[in-house]
Write a protein that holds these residues in place. Structure first.
Motif, PDB file in Angstrom:
ATOM      1  N   MET A  38       0.793  -1.215  -0.013  1.00 52.26           N
ATOM      2  CA  MET A  38       0.041   0.013   0.110  1.00 52.26           C
ATOM      3  C   MET A  38       0.996   1.259  -0.075  1.00 52.26           C
ATOM      4  N   GLN A  39       2.007   1.151   0.872  1.00 55.50           N
ATOM      5  CA  GLN A  39       2.883   2.360   0.769  1.00 55.50           C
ATOM      6  C   GLN A  39       3.615   2.684  -0.240  1.00 55.50           C
ATOM      7  N   LEU A  40       4.142   1.374  -1.012  1.00 54.37           N
ATOM      8  CA  LEU A  40       4.509   1.610  -2.153  1.00 54.37           C
ATOM      9  C   LEU A  40       3.915   2.084  -3.392  1.00 54.37           C
ATOM     10  N   VAL A  41       2.526   1.735  -3.367  1.00 56.17           N
ATOM     11  CA  VAL A  41       1.673   2.190  -4.476  1.00 56.17           C
ATOM     12  C   VAL A  41       1.572   3.506  -4.233  1.00 56.17           C
ATOM     13  N   GLN A  42       0.986   3.889  -3.051  1.00 59.85           N
ATOM     14  CA  GLN A  42       0.715   5.326  -2.669  1.00 59.85           C
ATOM     15  C   GLN A  42       1.646   6.409  -3.098  1.00 59.85           C
ATOM     16  N   VAL A  43       2.889   6.175  -2.883  1.00 57.45           N
ATOM     17  CA  VAL A  43       4.034   6.767  -3.251  1.00 57.45           C
ATOM     18  C   VAL A  43       4.074   7.152  -4.951  1.00 57.45           C
ATOM     19  N   ARG A  44       4.218   5.759  -5.424  1.00 57.35           N
ATOM     20  CA  ARG A  44       4.253   5.841  -6.709  1.00 57.35           C
ATOM     21  C   ARG A  44       3.174   6.564  -7.478  1.00 57.35           C
ATOM     22  N   LEU A  45       1.976   6.338  -7.144  1.00 59.23           N
ATOM     23  CA  LEU A  45       0.748   6.769  -7.651  1.00 59.23           C
ATOM     24  C   LEU A  45       0.922   8.385  -7.483  1.00 59.23           C
ATOM     25  N   ARG A  46       1.087   8.836  -6.503  1.00 56.82           N
ATOM     26  CA  ARG A  46       1.218  10.385  -6.157  1.00 56.82           C
ATOM     27  C   ARG A  46       2.324  10.842  -7.158  1.00 56.82           C
ATOM     28  N   ALA A  47       3.364  10.319  -7.290  1.00 61.75           N
ATOM     29  CA  ALA A  47       4.527  10.544  -8.210  1.00 61.75           C
ATOM     30  C   ALA A  47       3.837  10.497  -9.698  1.00 61.75           C
ATOM     31  N   VAL A  48       3.185   9.567 -10.127  1.00 67.32           N
ATOM     32  CA  VAL A  48       2.566   9.729 -11.622  1.00 67.32           C
ATOM     33  C   VAL A  48       1.545  10.534 -11.556  1.00 67.32           C
ATOM     34  N   ASP A  49       0.762  11.018 -10.810  1.00 64.04           N
ATOM     35  CA  ASP A  49      -0.362  11.914 -10.921  1.00 64.04           C
ATOM     36  C   ASP A  49       0.391  13.327 -10.900  1.00 64.04           C
ATOM     37  N   ARG A  50       1.515  13.652  -9.974  1.00 66.25           N
ATOM     38  CA  ARG A  50       2.075  14.788 -10.180  1.00 66.25           C
ATOM     39  C   ARG A  50       2.790  14.826 -11.655  1.00 66.25           C
ATOM     40  N   ARG A  51       3.121  13.946 -12.148  1.00 66.78           N
ATOM     41  CA  ARG A  51       3.933  14.283 -13.503  1.00 66.78           C
ATOM     42  C   ARG A  51       2.979  14.411 -14.527  1.00 66.78           C
ATOM     43  N   ILE A  52       1.580  13.732 -14.518  1.00 66.43           N
ATOM     44  CA  ILE A  52       0.570  13.998 -15.448  1.00 66.43           C
ATOM     45  C   ILE A  52       0.124  15.540 -15.286  1.00 66.43           C
ATOM     46  N   ASN A  53       0.268  15.883 -14.100  1.00 69.70           N
ATOM     47  CA  ASN A  53      -0.443  17.544 -13.924  1.00 69.70           C
ATOM     48  C   ASN A  53       0.747  18.403 -14.596  1.00 69.70           C
ATOM     49  N   ASP A  54       2.127  18.108 -14.323  1.00 76.52           N
ATOM     50  CA  ASP A  54       2.966  18.853 -14.629  1.00 76.52           C
ATOM     51  C   ASP A  54       3.126  18.929 -16.385  1.00 76.52           C
ATOM     52  N   VAL A  55       2.739  17.737 -16.788  1.00 73.66           N
ATOM     53  CA  VAL A  55       2.802  17.811 -18.368  1.00 73.66           C
ATOM     54  C   VAL A  55       1.541  18.576 -18.974  1.00 73.66           C
ATOM     55  N   GLN A  56       0.366  18.305 -18.322  1.00 75.54           N
ATOM     56  CA  GLN A  56      -0.762  18.867 -18.833  1.00 75.54           C
ATOM     57  C   GLN A  56      -0.672  20.412 -18.442  1.00 75.54           C
ATOM     58  N   GLY A  57      -0.286  20.937 -17.469  1.00 79.38           N
ATOM     59  CA  GLY A  57       0.133  22.220 -17.266  1.00 79.38           C
ATOM     60  C   GLY A  57       1.016  23.069 -18.171  1.00 79.38           C
ATOM     61  N   SER A  58       2.006  22.134 -18.437  1.00 76.18           N
ATOM     62  CA  SER A  58       2.935  22.810 -19.252  1.00 76.18           C
ATOM     63  C   SER A  58       2.416  23.101 -21.069  1.00 76.18           C
ATOM     64  N   LEU A  59       1.543  22.133 -21.241  1.00 80.13           N
ATOM     65  CA  LEU A  59       0.683  22.171 -22.490  1.00 80.13           C
ATOM     66  C   LEU A  59      -0.170  23.376 -22.370  1.00 80.13           C
ATOM     67  N   ALA A  60      -0.856  23.587 -21.437  1.00 84.40           N
ATOM     68  CA  ALA A  60      -2.046  24.752 -21.021  1.00 84.40           C
ATOM     69  C   ALA A  60      -1.276  25.907 -21.186  1.00 84.40           C
TER      70      ALA A  60
END
Length: 634
Positions: free
Chosen positions: A576-598
């Protein structure tokens, strides 16, 4: 210079000396759950124990002041030793012979200063003991016998005799390889017209030890009328002897003090002996100085401030004894323990009382009779004529500020009521309000000067880390991200088998708190969490060695001993801890890319847009897989 100590020998010392056994020489440890032990931190003042020891990991950490490390770090810190001095000291206790990388075995003259001074005192103590059997020491044996102490008692307390000649001990220690410089530095010798001479000559000798049992000084009793020195002569202040930081008898009494939560403070060496031989094995004494704040720190670590702890002072009933009791009361509020005073009939000290009335009388003496605050107030009040209003008012003026220093408000109120009774003031509330007013003024003056900065606290109360080596937002355990990152690092340090090998694929950028990223980097430099699966203790040592500074190093020890938030720590919890840390890192990267495009809008190049959209799509699919499949998707 001495060579570097062989790494394998350092490891052998670290493994051979259990950290809980070493720490227990300085403070009382109790069960903290999860295999850990807790006690009052020896490195800062605290009222409740935040100092934890993990025997299985060989680490300690204080969640109050953030000090932490292994057995070697603890001894270095508490005894102010260098690394090599500490390893040498622990090796001697463990019976390990050290090897040195340059020059083979370490010559004695290259040993650390503290080690050498302790060795000199150990040799001196043995020399003095041997001299007590000689014909010249008959006067010393007679002194002991007249006070009810036989040969067995002398042996138990290590009592010896210093010959009356000028340099008997000095020549003996020279023969053991000690230099004149070391003998002067130790305080065992002093400068004479033709070189060093013995400091102690023709006297009965009591060895003074620190809490770990090392002899660090001596108390010497005058025996002959032609001795023009003081009645008692103590070792001068040296690198290993600070009279305000030692208590005679503490090595013999510390275990019983911790067990019984009681300490008896007497005034002299023979009083300690009398108490111990009468069955009061918690007796200790100061060494040529008043009982003060540093002595209190030693006792508090043994008493653990558990609410039922008691400290009993036995002072003579004469003016000097009353003065000593008032001095003790000035520091009373530094104790959480209840403090009492016991004065023997006819103002006898415990040694005289034992001679006159036997062991039972000594045992009866130290049963608490009068609370120290009551005795102190009566001494103050007794100086005034309470038959007149002016006398009662003057007594109140002197006594009220004393009561106002009591920090606990309920205790302060109760003592104020008792003070009114002592003074014969019928309006009890007048005295209570006067004391409360003085206490309030004192608090306000303190606030105007500015409150002391409380150190950052650990565990779930840990709010921030001031780390010079890292920057960024402070740790905030109300943040779900920070809580999960903390749990994952704790797993990687304490139970690496549960998170390996997946954890080692995580980058430092997946930890949003810079201090946590710094710990992740230390684990990577130590070879990764997977290297800790066969031998966690050595793995933790490597992680600590990789820390760039004390702040990160202390955070590592904190995470290595802190209990987990979950109830069941298994592969499911770790996943659970491994997944949560990785999942938040993935979500941050998605937000970063989408924000850059915007932000780029129509200005984005077609090929860049296609690549970014493809990355977002892949990341979204990975995130969905993590949510659906958990750790299996890692």
């Amino acid at each position: 210079m001495a060579g570097r100590i062989n790494d394998d020998d350092v490891k052998a010392v670290r493994d051979a000396v259990p950290i809980d056994a070493v720490v227990s020489d300085y403070l009382q440890l109790r069960n903290a759950g999860g295999g850990n032990l807790k006690g009052l931190c020896p490195f800062h003042d605290e009222k409740s124990p935040s100092f934890q020891v993990s025997p299985s990991k060989g680490l300690f950490h204080c969640f109050g002041c953030q000090e932490g490390g292994d057995t070697i770090a603890f001894v270095m810190k508490i005894d102010h030793l260098s690394f090599s001095e500490t390893v040498e000291r622990l090796a001697a206790k463990a019976g390990i012979t050290l090897r040195y990388e340059e020059g083979g075995y370490n010559p004695s003259h290259q040993r650390g200063e503290r080690i050498r001074l302790v060795e000199a005192h150990k040799a001196a103590a043995q020399f003095y003991v041997e001299q007590l059997d000689g014909p010249e020491a008959e006067i010393g044996r007679k002194f002991l016998a007249e006070r009810g102490f036989d040969q067995a008692a002398a042996t138990h307390f290590g009592i010896g005799y210093s010959p009356a000649g000028w340099d008997h001990l000095t020549r003996y220690l020279r023969g053991k390889g000690f230099s004149d410089k070391e003998l002067i530095a130790s305080g065992l010798s002093q400068d004479g017209r033709r070189g060093p001479i013995d400091r102690f000559r023709g006297r009965l000798m009591w060895p003074i030890t620190d809490t770990s049992g090392d002899v660090v000084g001596f108390g010497a009793r005058r025996l002959r009328e032609d001795d023009n020195g003081p009645k008692y002569l103590n070792t001068p202040e040296t690198a290993i002897y600070k009279k305000s930081q030692v208590l005679y008898g503490i090595d013999l009494a510390k275990k019983d003090i911790a067990k019984a939560s009681r300490a008896v403070v007497v005034e002299g060496y023979t009083d300690v002996m009398a108490c111990h031989l009468a069955g009061i094995t918690t007796a200790i004494a100061t060494c040529g100085t008043a009982f003060g704040g540093d002595h209190i720190k030693i006792l508090r670590r043994l008493l653990m401030d558990n609410g039922s702890a008691r400290v009993i002072f036995t002072f003579d009933g004469d003016a000097a004894g009353q003065k000593a009791a008032l001095r003790a009361f000035e520091d009373d509020q530094k104790f959480a323990a209840e403090t009492y005073i016991a004065i023997a009939p006819d103002n006898m000290d415990p040694c005289d009382l034992r001679l006159a009335k036997g062991d039972e009388a000594v045992r009866d003496l130290v049963e608490p009779r009068t609370p120290l605050f009551e005795f102190a107030l009566r001494q103050i009040v007794g100086r005034y004529d309470l038959e007149t209003p002016a006398g009662r008012g003057a007594a109140l003026d002197e006594a009220a500020p004393v009561v106002a220093r009591i920090k606990n408000s309920s205790s302060q109120h109760e003592v104020a009521v008792q003070l009114a009774g002592m003074l014969g003031i019928l309006d009890t509330q007048f005295v209570v309000k006067r004391v409360a007013q003085l206490a309030r003024w004192a608090r306000e003056r303190g606030e105007q000067r500015g409150p002391a900065q409380a150190p950052p606290r650990g565990g779930q109360q840990y709010q921030q880390v001031r780390a010079p080596a890292v920057s960024g937002p402070a740790l905030n355990l109300r943040s779900p991200a920070h809580r999960t990152e903390r749990e994952l690092l704790k797993l990687a340090l304490q139970k690496p088998a549960l998170v390996s090998p997946a954890f080692d694929a995580y980058g430092t950028d997946e930890f949003t708190a810079p201090p946590y990223a710094a710990v992740r980097q230390c684990i990577e430099e130590a070879g990764g969490a997977e290297t800790g699966v066969p031998e966690t203790r050595e793995y933790l040592v490597r992680v600590l060695d990789a820390a760039p500074d004390d702040t990160v190093r202390n955070l590592v020890t904190e995470l290595a001993v802190e209990v987990f938030r979950g109830k069941t720590i298994d592969e499911t919890y770790a996943g659970m801890q491994l997944v949560q840390v990785r999942l938040r890192a993935v979500d941050r990267r998605i937000n970063d890319v989408q924000g850059s495009l915007a932000r780029l809008g129509s200005k984005v190049a077609p090929d860049h847009l296609a690549a970014a959209q493809n990355e977002v799509w892949v990341l979204q699919q990975y995130a969905q897989s993590l949510r659906n499949n958990g750790a299996d998707a890692l």
